[in-house]
Design an enzyme around this catalytic site. Structure first.
Site, PDB file in Angstrom:
ATOM      1  N   CYS A 101       4.692  -2.020  -1.458  1.00 22.15           N
ATOM      2  CA  CYS A 101       5.152  -3.304  -0.906  1.00 22.15           C
ATOM      3  C   CYS A 101       6.382  -3.143  -0.021  1.00 22.15           C
ATOM      4  O   CYS A 101       6.918  -4.122   0.472  1.00 22.15           O
ATOM      5  CB  CYS A 101       5.463  -4.294  -2.018  1.00 22.15           C
ATOM      6  SG  CYS A 101       3.985  -4.974  -2.759  1.00 22.15           S
ATOM      7  N   VAL A 102       6.849  -1.922   0.133  1.00 23.81           N
ATOM      8  CA  VAL A 102       8.030  -1.777   1.014  1.00 23.81           C
ATOM      9  C   VAL A 102       7.773  -0.820   2.171  1.00 23.81           C
ATOM     10  O   VAL A 102       6.957   0.013   2.123  1.00 23.81           O
ATOM     11  CB  VAL A 102       9.290  -1.292   0.263  1.00 23.81           C
ATOM     12  CG1 VAL A 102       9.940  -2.452  -0.437  1.00 23.81           C
ATOM     13  CG2 VAL A 102       8.980  -0.178  -0.682  1.00 23.81           C
TER      14      VAL A 102
END
Lengths: 102, 166
Positions: A101-102
């Site tokens: 998610c990053v």
């Protein structure tokens, strides 16, 4: 599904990622990049090779990993693979769709 | 007949809180949007301004008082009374940051730089700055401006846009 890319039959997921990263070749990369409207330069290949290295060594696939390694900074990554750099670069590198998610 | 899918094109995220977890939720949402090729605006207001205040931005904490979801390693509920003790909040926040670092989640300033490097925009709320007596020089240099609520809505136009409040 199977798709013919650069004269080879390649197994791909629905959203266009290689299922077996061993089926990847430089010509496959060039053709996948062409689908994305990109012409691959040596700078692209440095990112692609690094992503393949992260994948084979089982490390997190994130933009930050690439920038920390000095392969390309974040801004350059957005310039090299406009729009969605991590997804595009992973697709062209023949590795699975990034799940981070990053 | 099925509707044509219409992908999200723009997100405007408002962060009004300054605790570690709220700020990171806003940062992850914004950066995630930028990474998907969307236009992304992150607007900090009220206590959220801590995330872009130079003095505070890398020292955000998570609350150890009044936080029923806080648990000790192993899952045992965190005794609320411990939260009063000096150093406990720092310790818990340190642990959170360590875990995040292991997942490759960057510190606040670096996260903001990642967002702006990808074309995302960071804004501060004018009213909250006046309230907290903050000046532009107190804020992180990479912000794109200080906005009024009207200006924020002007930026939030467009049919495939969502406003998210953290």
């Amino acid at each position: 599904m199977e798709k013919i890319i650069a004269g080879k039959i390649i197994n791909m997921t629905e959203d266009g990622y290689l299922i077996k990263s061993s089926e990847w070749t430089i010509d496959v990369a060039r053709e996948l990049a062409h689908e994305e409207g990109l012409l691959l330069l040596p700078e692209h290949f440095r990112v692609i090779e690094f992503l393949r290295h992260l994948h084979t060594s089982n490390q997190n696939i994130t933009l930050r990993q690439i920038s920390k390694s000095n392969v390309a900074d974040i801004k350059t990554l957005y310039e090299l693979f406009p729009g969605a750099p991590l997804k595009k670069a992973a697709r062209i590198a023949g590795i699975p769709k990034p799940t981070s998610c990053v | 007949m099925e509707n044509e899918p219409s992908p999200l094109k723009k997100v405007c995220i408002v962060c009004s809180k300054g605790s570690l977890e709220d700020v990171y939720a806003a940062l992850v949402l914004t950066n995630g949007a930028v990474m998907e090729g969307m236009e992304a605006y992150l607007f900090f207001t009220f206590f959220g301004l801590d995330a872009i205040t130079k003095k505070q931005m890398n020292h955000l904490r998570t609350a150890t008082l009044g936080n029923p979801s806080l648990r000790m390693p192993g899952g045992v509920a965190f005794p609320s009374l411990l939260g009063f003790l000096p150093g406990v909040e720092s310790g818990v926040s340190f642990m959170m940051k360590k875990r995040m670092d292991e997942l490759d989640i960057p510190p606040v300033d670096e996260f903001l730089e990642m967002i702006t490097a990808g074309g995302g925009k960071i804004y501060a709320c004018k009213l909250a700055m006046d309230m907290f007596k903050l000046q532009k020089k107190d804020l992180w240099e990479g912000i794109s401006g200080v906005l009024t609520v009207g200006e924020f809505y002007e930026k939030s136009g467009g049919s495939s846009t969502q406003i998210i409040f953290v």
